[in-house]
Design an enzyme around this catalytic site. Structure first.
Site, mmCIF file in Angstrom:
data_model
loop_
_atom_site.group_PDB
_atom_site.id
_atom_site.type_symbol
_atom_site.label_atom_id
_atom_site.label_comp_id
_atom_site.label_asym_id
_atom_site.label_seq_id
_atom_site.Cartn_x
_atom_site.Cartn_y
_atom_site.Cartn_z
ATOM 1 N N GLY A 53 0.824 -1.220 0.000
ATOM 2 C CA GLY A 53 0.000 0.000 0.000
ATOM 3 C C GLY A 53 0.846 1.254 0.000
ATOM 4 N N SER A 54 2.163 1.080 0.139
ATOM 5 C CA SER A 54 3.094 2.203 0.040
ATOM 6 C C SER A 54 3.506 2.463 -1.403
ATOM 7 C CB SER A 54 4.349 1.899 0.886
ATOM 8 O OG SER A 54 4.830 0.588 0.599
ATOM 9 N N ASP A 62 8.220 -7.553 5.901
ATOM 10 C CA ASP A 62 8.980 -7.992 4.735
ATOM 11 C C ASP A 62 8.372 -9.318 4.282
ATOM 12 O OD1 ASP A 62 10.719 -9.013 2.898
ATOM 13 O OD2 ASP A 62 12.525 -8.753 4.126
ATOM 14 N N ASN A 99 -0.570 -7.372 -3.738
ATOM 15 C CA ASN A 99 -0.090 -6.410 -4.736
ATOM 16 C C ASN A 99 1.430 -6.202 -4.667
ATOM 17 O OD1 ASN A 99 -0.211 -3.752 -6.388
ATOM 18 N ND2 ASN A 99 0.548 -3.107 -4.376
ATOM 19 N N TYR A 119 11.268 -12.304 -12.499
ATOM 20 C CA TYR A 119 9.996 -11.606 -12.258
ATOM 21 C C TYR A 119 8.874 -12.231 -13.091
ATOM 22 C CZ TYR A 119 6.538 -7.808 -12.541
ATOM 23 O OH TYR A 119 5.382 -7.071 -12.517
ATOM 24 N N ALA A 178 8.694 -15.194 -14.322
ATOM 25 C CA ALA A 178 8.397 -16.539 -13.816
ATOM 26 C C ALA A 178 7.622 -16.464 -12.498
ATOM 27 C CB ALA A 178 9.699 -17.315 -13.620
ATOM 28 N N LYS A 231 5.499 -14.228 -11.632
ATOM 29 C CA LYS A 231 4.115 -13.861 -11.917
ATOM 30 C C LYS A 231 3.359 -15.023 -12.573
ATOM 31 C CE LYS A 231 4.136 -9.626 -10.310
ATOM 32 N NZ LYS A 231 3.329 -9.249 -9.132
HETATM 33 N N1 LIG Z 1 3.809 -0.622 -12.739
HETATM 34 C C1 LIG Z 1 3.678 -1.487 -13.724
HETATM 35 O O1 LIG Z 1 3.928 -1.170 -14.908
HETATM 36 C C2 LIG Z 1 3.193 -2.895 -13.446
HETATM 37 C C3 LIG Z 1 2.890 -3.728 -14.524
HETATM 38 C C4 LIG Z 1 2.419 -5.008 -14.294
HETATM 39 C C5 LIG Z 1 2.267 -5.469 -13.007
HETATM 40 N N2 LIG Z 1 2.585 -4.648 -11.965
HETATM 41 C C6 LIG Z 1 2.430 -5.188 -10.606
HETATM 42 O O2 LIG Z 1 1.680 -4.294 -9.816
HETATM 43 C C7 LIG Z 1 2.113 -4.376 -8.458
HETATM 44 C C8 LIG Z 1 2.459 -2.992 -7.918
HETATM 45 O O3 LIG Z 1 3.417 -2.378 -8.767
HETATM 46 P P1 LIG Z 1 3.850 -0.838 -8.614
HETATM 47 O O4 LIG Z 1 4.224 -0.357 -9.959
HETATM 48 O O5 LIG Z 1 2.829 -0.101 -7.833
HETATM 49 O O6 LIG Z 1 5.186 -0.994 -7.781
HETATM 50 P P2 LIG Z 1 5.826 -0.096 -6.616
HETATM 51 O O7 LIG Z 1 5.287 1.280 -6.630
HETATM 52 O O8 LIG Z 1 7.302 -0.301 -6.726
HETATM 53 O O9 LIG Z 1 5.307 -0.811 -5.292
HETATM 54 C C9 LIG Z 1 5.829 -2.056 -4.912
HETATM 55 C C10 LIG Z 1 5.329 -2.345 -3.516
HETATM 56 O O10 LIG Z 1 5.838 -3.641 -3.117
HETATM 57 C C11 LIG Z 1 6.379 -3.517 -1.811
HETATM 58 N N3 LIG Z 1 7.455 -4.477 -1.599
HETATM 59 C C12 LIG Z 1 8.611 -4.601 -2.317
HETATM 60 N N4 LIG Z 1 9.378 -5.570 -1.758
HETATM 61 C C13 LIG Z 1 8.706 -6.047 -0.679
HETATM 62 C C14 LIG Z 1 8.974 -7.029 0.304
HETATM 63 N N5 LIG Z 1 10.127 -7.737 0.333
HETATM 64 N N6 LIG Z 1 8.058 -7.238 1.270
HETATM 65 C C15 LIG Z 1 6.903 -6.534 1.269
HETATM 66 N N7 LIG Z 1 6.574 -5.598 0.367
HETATM 67 C C16 LIG Z 1 7.479 -5.359 -0.595
HETATM 68 C C17 LIG Z 1 6.895 -2.084 -1.707
HETATM 69 O O11 LIG Z 1 6.970 -1.721 -0.340
HETATM 70 P P3 LIG Z 1 7.963 -0.549 0.196
HETATM 71 O O12 LIG Z 1 8.000 0.511 -0.870
HETATM 72 O O13 LIG Z 1 7.314 -0.098 1.466
HETATM 73 O O14 LIG Z 1 9.283 -1.168 0.437
HETATM 74 C C18 LIG Z 1 5.818 -1.326 -2.490
HETATM 75 O O15 LIG Z 1 4.746 -0.988 -1.647
HETATM 76 C C19 LIG Z 1 3.279 -5.369 -8.448
HETATM 77 O O16 LIG Z 1 2.819 -6.644 -8.131
HETATM 78 C C20 LIG Z 1 3.764 -5.339 -9.884
HETATM 79 O O17 LIG Z 1 4.431 -6.502 -10.256
HETATM 80 C C21 LIG Z 1 3.044 -3.383 -12.151
#
Ligand SMILES: NC(=O)c1ccc[n+]([C@@H]2O[C@H](COP(=O)([O-])OP(=O)(O)OC[C@H]3O[C@@H](n4cnc5c(N)ncnc54)[C@H](OP(=O)(O)O)[C@@H]3O)[C@@H](O)[C@H]2O)c1
Length: 250
Positions: A15-16, A63, A90, A159, A161, A163
């Site tokens: 959610g961050s 984590d 997410n 990544y 794999a 997903k």
């Molecule tokens: N953006 C895109 O183009 C895209 C495309 C396809 C799918 N997605 C999927 O959508 C989702 C969100 O993506 P986003 O773009 O919003 O990414 P983002 O802004 O980088 O957010 C990733 C989140 O995952 C958390 N996280 C990372 N490592 C973690 C760990 N070890 N334990 C717990 N939490 C962890 C982060 O927490 P902290 O920041 O607090 O560390 C952050 O809240 C992901 O599943 C991603 O694969 C994104």
């Protein structure tokens, strides 16, 4: 159609992050109580919390690559709110690299970090949260996957794999949990305009879609909200593409 989550508690991992905070927003706007999870960025989670409409929302650090922390997260949310009705898986890591330049040690490290966070984290979270949901008569999971699971991710092989594994996890859990009134939906977005990918989005990415753009986080959030709402039980096990027709599968 009115979507109303009054009386429901929704845990959103990551959610961050960009999509996660939009998902928190969408559920709070539909009267849910939101448990906002973060890993390292407590400030961003607090920012998400402040931006939500009134309610007894909460924030929880964990984590998700650590199985003990996953279990503690579920306990913490359950203790705070007395229930967990929806979990949106997410949170994820994506590490980009040039395959040819990685050492064997680096290759192993990337795989371990990615699978621990993106696949084992959700698997353990689903195990623990399903126990809580079952006690209360049911619940819903929405897992955020990626187009890359189908299209390939040559710059982020682990990544892609992870997903693909998440997709199968969701399908199998849908079959295993339906008897407990627990339903599992997966969303596979293409590119979404978040900070994480801001540097990568150019015309070559935008033109992958005939709409000539990438998705906004709110479009993923709206899909998650709708899938988790009442009346979608027969969609359990589905994988919904939200990619602007940039990659079509049949
Ligand atoms: N953006 C895109 O183009 C895209 C495309 C396809 C799918 N997605 C999927 O959508 C989702 C969100 O993506 P986003 O773009 O919003 O990414 P983002 O802004 O980088 O957010 C990733 C989140 O995952 C958390 N996280 C990372 N490592 C973690 C760990 N070890 N334990 C717990 N939490 C962890 C982060 O927490 P902290 O920041 O607090 O560390 C952050 O809240 C992901 O599943 C991603 O694969 C994104």
């Amino acid at each position: 159609m009115i979507i109303d989550f009054t009386g429901k508690t929704v845990l959103v991992t990551g959610g961050s992050g960009g999509i996660g905070s939009a998902i928190c927003q969408a559920f709070a706007d539909s009267n849910a109580t939101v448990a906002i999870h973060y890993n390292s960025n407590k400030k961003r989670a607090e920012h998400t919390l402040i931006s939500l409409r009134e309610g007894s929302h909460s924030i929880h650090g964990a984590d998700l690559s650590n199985p003990d922390e996953v279990n503690k997260l579920v306990q913490s949310v359950s203790k705070t709110h007395g229930q967990i009705d929806v979990v949106v898986n997410n949170a994820a890591v994506v590490e980009q690299y040039d395959f040819d330049s990685l050492s064997y040690d680096d290759w192993q490290d990337v795989w371990a970090r990615t699978i621990d966070t993106n696949l084992l984290g959700p698997a353990y979270l689903m195990y623990s949260a399903a126990k809580v949901m079952k006690e209360k008569g049911g619940g819903n999971f929405v897992n955020i996957s990626s187009r890359g699971a189908f299209r390939g991710e040559p710059k982020a092989i682990a990544y892609g794999a992870s997903k693909a594994g998440l997709n199968t996890l969701g399908q199998s859990m849908a079959q295993a949990l339906a008897k407990d009134n627990i339903f599992v939906y997966t969303i596979a977005p293409g590119f979404v305009a978040t900070d994480r990918v801001a540097d990568m989005i150019d015309d070559s990415i935008r033109t992958q879609s005939p709409l000539n753009r990438v998705a906004e986080p709110e479009e993923i959030a709206r899909t998650a909200l709708w899938l988790a709402s009442e009346g979608n039980e027969f969609l359990t096990g589905c994988i919904v593409d939200v990619n602007g027709a940039s990659y079509l599968r049949s």
